[in-house]
Design a protein around this motif. Structure first.
Motif, PDB file in Angstrom:
ATOM      1  N   GLU A 181       0.835  -1.201   0.000  1.00 19.51           N
ATOM      2  CA  GLU A 181       0.000   0.000   0.000  1.00 19.51           C
ATOM      3  C   GLU A 181       0.871   1.252   0.000  1.00 19.51           C
ATOM      4  O   GLU A 181       0.619   2.224  -0.733  1.00 19.51           O
ATOM      5  N   PHE A 182       1.898   1.234   0.810  1.00 18.70           N
ATOM      6  CA  PHE A 182       2.854   2.323   0.905  1.00 18.70           C
ATOM      7  C   PHE A 182       3.557   2.529  -0.442  1.00 18.70           C
ATOM      8  O   PHE A 182       3.755   3.657  -0.913  1.00 18.70           O
ATOM      9  N   PHE A 183       3.932   1.410  -1.095  1.00 21.65           N
ATOM     10  CA  PHE A 183       4.627   1.447  -2.387  1.00 21.65           C
ATOM     11  C   PHE A 183       3.747   2.120  -3.454  1.00 21.65           C
ATOM     12  O   PHE A 183       4.196   2.996  -4.195  1.00 21.65           O
ATOM     13  N   THR A 184       2.481   1.719  -3.498  1.00 20.66           N
ATOM     14  CA  THR A 184       1.539   2.267  -4.492  1.00 20.66           C
ATOM     15  C   THR A 184       1.334   3.764  -4.315  1.00 20.66           C
ATOM     16  O   THR A 184       1.387   4.543  -5.283  1.00 20.66           O
ATOM     17  N   SER A 185       1.100   4.182  -3.068  1.00 16.47           N
ATOM     18  CA  SER A 185       0.857   5.606  -2.810  1.00 16.47           C
ATOM     19  C   SER A 185       2.091   6.450  -3.102  1.00 16.47           C
ATOM     20  O   SER A 185       1.983   7.591  -3.566  1.00 16.47           O
ATOM     21  N   SER A 186       3.275   5.875  -2.876  1.00 14.42           N
ATOM     22  CA  SER A 186       4.517   6.604  -3.140  1.00 14.42           C
ATOM     23  C   SER A 186       4.731   6.801  -4.641  1.00 14.42           C
ATOM     24  O   SER A 186       5.161   7.873  -5.088  1.00 14.42           O
ATOM     25  N   ILE A 187       4.437   5.759  -5.434  1.00 15.66           N
ATOM     26  CA  ILE A 187       4.548   5.862  -6.891  1.00 15.66           C
ATOM     27  C   ILE A 187       3.624   6.961  -7.420  1.00 15.66           C
ATOM     28  O   ILE A 187       4.004   7.787  -8.266  1.00 15.66           O
TER      29      ILE A 187
ATOM     30  N   ALA B  67      11.853  15.445   5.007  1.00 18.93           N
ATOM     31  CA  ALA B  67      11.263  16.668   5.558  1.00 18.93           C
ATOM     32  C   ALA B  67      12.329  17.740   5.787  1.00 18.93           C
ATOM     33  O   ALA B  67      12.089  18.940   5.570  1.00 18.93           O
ATOM     34  N   PHE B  68      13.519  17.287   6.202  1.00 20.38           N
ATOM     35  CA  PHE B  68      14.645  18.200   6.428  1.00 20.38           C
ATOM     36  C   PHE B  68      15.025  18.913   5.122  1.00 20.38           C
ATOM     37  O   PHE B  68      15.219  20.137   5.099  1.00 20.38           O
ATOM     38  N   LEU B  69      15.113  18.144   4.024  1.00 15.40           N
ATOM     39  CA  LEU B  69      15.453  18.739   2.726  1.00 15.40           C
ATOM     40  C   LEU B  69      14.368  19.711   2.263  1.00 15.40           C
ATOM     41  O   LEU B  69      14.665  20.767   1.694  1.00 15.40           O
ATOM     42  N   SER B  70      13.115  19.336   2.531  1.00 10.59           N
ATOM     43  CA  SER B  70      12.003  20.199   2.128  1.00 10.59           C
ATOM     44  C   SER B  70      12.019  21.519   2.895  1.00 10.59           C
ATOM     45  O   SER B  70      11.800  22.594   2.325  1.00 10.59           O
ATOM     46  N   TYR B  71      12.303  21.445   4.194  1.00  9.42           N
ATOM     47  CA  TYR B  71      12.250  22.641   5.047  1.00  9.42           C
ATOM     48  C   TYR B  71      13.427  23.586   4.794  1.00  9.42           C
ATOM     49  O   TYR B  71      13.258  24.800   4.660  1.00  9.42           O
ATOM     50  N   PHE B  72      14.656  23.015   4.713  1.00  7.54           N
ATOM     51  CA  PHE B  72      15.851  23.865   4.631  1.00  7.54           C
ATOM     52  C   PHE B  72      16.256  24.198   3.192  1.00  7.54           C
ATOM     53  O   PHE B  72      16.869  25.245   2.951  1.00  7.54           O
ATOM     54  N   PHE B  73      15.949  23.298   2.224  1.00  6.19           N
ATOM     55  CA  PHE B  73      16.443  23.512   0.864  1.00  6.19           C
ATOM     56  C   PHE B  73      15.337  23.524  -0.192  1.00  6.19           C
ATOM     57  O   PHE B  73      15.633  23.608  -1.386  1.00  6.19           O
ATOM     58  N   ALA B  74      14.092  23.400   0.244  1.00  2.00           N
ATOM     59  CA  ALA B  74      12.936  23.393  -0.669  1.00  2.00           C
ATOM     60  C   ALA B  74      13.042  22.289  -1.729  1.00  2.00           C
ATOM     61  O   ALA B  74      12.628  22.447  -2.875  1.00  2.00           O
ATOM     62  N   ILE B  75      13.646  21.162  -1.326  1.00  5.54           N
ATOM     63  CA  ILE B  75      13.773  20.000  -2.220  1.00  5.54           C
ATOM     64  C   ILE B  75      12.711  18.976  -1.822  1.00  5.54           C
ATOM     65  O   ILE B  75      12.682  18.494  -0.685  1.00  5.54           O
ATOM     66  N   ASN B  76      11.836  18.650  -2.761  1.00  2.00           N
ATOM     67  CA  ASN B  76      10.728  17.741  -2.457  1.00  2.00           C
ATOM     68  C   ASN B  76      11.033  16.320  -2.952  1.00  2.00           C
ATOM     69  O   ASN B  76      10.955  16.031  -4.147  1.00  2.00           O
ATOM     70  N   ILE B  77      11.397  15.440  -2.032  1.00  2.00           N
ATOM     71  CA  ILE B  77      11.633  14.020  -2.373  1.00  2.00           C
ATOM     72  C   ILE B  77      10.692  13.130  -1.551  1.00  2.00           C
ATOM     73  O   ILE B  77      11.000  11.969  -1.280  1.00  2.00           O
ATOM     74  N   ASP B  78       9.561  13.684  -1.180  1.00  2.00           N
ATOM     75  CA  ASP B  78       8.618  12.975  -0.314  1.00  2.00           C
ATOM     76  C   ASP B  78       8.199  11.626  -0.914  1.00  2.00           C
ATOM     77  O   ASP B  78       8.188  10.601  -0.224  1.00  2.00           O
ATOM     78  N   GLY B  79       7.883  11.612  -2.203  1.00  2.00           N
ATOM     79  CA  GLY B  79       7.459  10.375  -2.857  1.00  2.00           C
ATOM     80  C   GLY B  79       8.572   9.342  -2.910  1.00  2.00           C
ATOM     81  O   GLY B  79       8.340   8.152  -2.682  1.00  2.00           O
ATOM     82  N   TYR B  80       9.794   9.802  -3.185  1.00  2.00           N
ATOM     83  CA  TYR B  80      10.939   8.883  -3.241  1.00  2.00           C
ATOM     84  C   TYR B  80      11.275   8.315  -1.863  1.00  2.00           C
ATOM     85  O   TYR B  80      11.650   7.139  -1.733  1.00  2.00           O
ATOM     86  N   ALA B  81      11.145   9.142  -0.835  1.00  2.00           N
ATOM     87  CA  ALA B  81      11.364   8.671   0.536  1.00  2.00           C
ATOM     88  C   ALA B  81      10.360   7.577   0.888  1.00  2.00           C
ATOM     89  O   ALA B  81      10.701   6.554   1.497  1.00  2.00           O
ATOM     90  N   GLY B  82       9.113   7.816   0.465  1.00  2.00           N
ATOM     91  CA  GLY B  82       8.085   6.810   0.696  1.00  2.00           C
ATOM     92  C   GLY B  82       8.353   5.525  -0.054  1.00  2.00           C
ATOM     93  O   GLY B  82       8.109   4.425   0.448  1.00  2.00           O
ATOM     94  N   LEU B  83       8.890   5.636  -1.273  1.00  2.00           N
ATOM     95  CA  LEU B  83       9.196   4.462  -2.095  1.00  2.00           C
ATOM     96  C   LEU B  83      10.286   3.608  -1.443  1.00  2.00           C
ATOM     97  O   LEU B  83      10.169   2.379  -1.365  1.00  2.00           O
ATOM     98  N   ILE B  84      11.340   4.264  -0.988  1.00  2.00           N
ATOM     99  CA  ILE B  84      12.432   3.536  -0.317  1.00  2.00           C
ATOM    100  C   ILE B  84      11.908   2.833   0.927  1.00  2.00           C
ATOM    101  O   ILE B  84      12.218   1.666   1.185  1.00  2.00           O
ATOM    102  N   ALA B  85      11.111   3.568   1.686  1.00  2.00           N
ATOM    103  CA  ALA B  85      10.557   2.999   2.917  1.00  2.00           C
ATOM    104  C   ALA B  85       9.662   1.795   2.611  1.00  2.00           C
ATOM    105  O   ALA B  85       9.698   0.783   3.326  1.00  2.00           O
ATOM    106  N   SER B  86       8.865   1.869   1.545  1.00  2.00           N
ATOM    107  CA  SER B  86       7.942   0.783   1.215  1.00  2.00           C
ATOM    108  C   SER B  86       8.680  -0.486   0.805  1.00  2.00           C
ATOM    109  O   SER B  86       8.265  -1.596   1.148  1.00  2.00           O
ATOM    110  N   VAL B  87       9.781  -0.331   0.067  1.00  2.00           N
ATOM    111  CA  VAL B  87      10.589  -1.492  -0.331  1.00  2.00           C
ATOM    112  C   VAL B  87      11.137  -2.188   0.910  1.00  2.00           C
ATOM    113  O   VAL B  87      11.150  -3.427   1.006  1.00  2.00           O
TER     114      VAL B  87
END
Length: 369
Positions: free
Chosen positions: A100-106, A172-192
């Protein structure tokens, strides 16, 4: 059949699981609030994962309660294996959440949406990681202490959750300090990671349900306890059937002097049976090999003759009956040896050269423990 209810073990499992339910509900609530405030799909999935952990702990309590039930007419070996079923359900939850986590991240990678974090959110997420690691340590400690597969399973799962939370915090750290959005990729790694963890846990639980080799430390202790008996000259062919955590029924063959009275053998082995059950919660039935103490040189000769057969691991229960002209012994053969019929034929041919007028009687065993 002798069984007793281990109240202290059940109490530890239930207390640990209840603490896990409470903690995971709190963590899930915190993450859901942060997820909606920040618009993070990864944190939503992580919160759902915590709710799954709470459900796993609840199943663990149910499994422990069922496993502690005393035997009845329909289930004479008790309900100990229900704990393994609980562990399998927990493992299934882990796998389903991972997919479920994998699907939502994709989906989030294909259609990304901006996330908005604040410094207090990052601090809270950082604290949550340490709470989860502490909970995982408690699960594993008490899982090892009680030999609970379910507790160990959710303990392993909790470690994975803490690692997932660390990945999400980094995102979240990258998003807050550098405005880099990797939320979906973080979720993908976590789901694997979750999916791999779920598959591993399912395999481990299936191994228990199907029946796997007993831990060497258990078999070594049982053999040592049996060999402490004065009349036992050797013990072999230990077989243990598992009916739940620390609930074993099995058999073992022992060598005794052929001149010992049957009444003496029965009395000693009965005492040994009770002592082993009280000590290890293992109910053993004994098979008896009568041996002649004066046949060691002949036994050594046979062992030396069979040394060319590399699949033979050991030989025991050796007995020569000169009156009936028979040679009888057991051999333990490696599982890699598939053609047992041919092996028996080759051994018989070999020994017939040493004992040409004797009947060679061979029992082929596998090493079950």
């Amino acid at each position: 059949m002798m069984y007793f209810k281990d109240l202290s073990r059940e109490k530890i499992i239930i207390k640990t699981a209840l603490l896990g339910i409470f903690t995971n509900f709190i963590l899930a609530s915190i993450k859901i609030i942060i997820a909606f405030a920040s618009n993070s799909v990864a944190i939503v999935s992580d919160a759902i994962n915590n709710l799954g952990d709470a459900a796993s702990a609840a199943i663990t309590i149910l499994g422990s309660k069922l496993a502690a039930k005393l035997p009845d007419e329909e289930h004479p070996y008790g309900y100990g294996r229900t704990e393994y079923i609980g562990g399998l359900i927990v493992s299934g939850f882990v796998l389903l959440l991972g997919f479920e986590f994998f699907t939502s991240s994709i989906k989030h990678i294909i259609n990304p949406s901006p996330t908005t974090f604040s410094l207090p959110m990052l601090i809270i997420l950082f604290i949550v990681i340490f709470v989860k690691f502490a909970l995982a340590k408690l699960y594993r400690k008490n899982g090892t202490r009680t030999k609970s597969i379910a507790l160990k399973a959710i303990g392993t799962e909790a470690v994975g959750d803490a690692c997932i939370s660390a990945i999400i915090l980094f995102s979240a750290f990258l998003s807050y300090f550098f405005a880099i959005n990797i939320d979906g990729y973080a979720g993908l790694i976590a789901s694997v990671f979750i999916i791999f963890n779920g598959i591993t846990l399912i395999k481990e639980t299936f191994d228990k349900i199907i029946g796997q080799r007993v831990e060497k430390e258990v078999s070594d202790e049982i053999y040592a306890a049996v060999n402490e008996c004065e009349i036992v000259l050797g013990s072999y062919d230990l077989i243990l059937h598992n009916y739940g955590v620390e609930r074993y029924v099995g058999s073992v063959n022992v060598e005794v002097d052929e001149h010992l009275a049957t009444s003496e053998i029965c009395a000693r082995l009965n005492q040994l049976q009770i002592a082993i059950y009280k000590r290890y919660r293992v109910y053993l039935v004994f098979g008896i090999y009568a041996i002649n103490l004066g046949q060691q040189s002949a036994k050594d000769c046979v062992i030396n003759s069979l040394s060319e057969f590399k699949s033979i691991k050991s030989l025991h229960a050796f007995f020569i009956n000169t009156a009936k002209k028979t040679v009888r012994f057991d051999i333990v053969v490696d599982f890699k040896e598939k053609n047992l019929k041919q092996l028996r034929s080759n051994i018989t041919a070999k020994l017939s050269q040493i004992y040409p007028s004797y009947h060679i009687f061979i029992v082929i065993d596998r090493e079950f423990v």
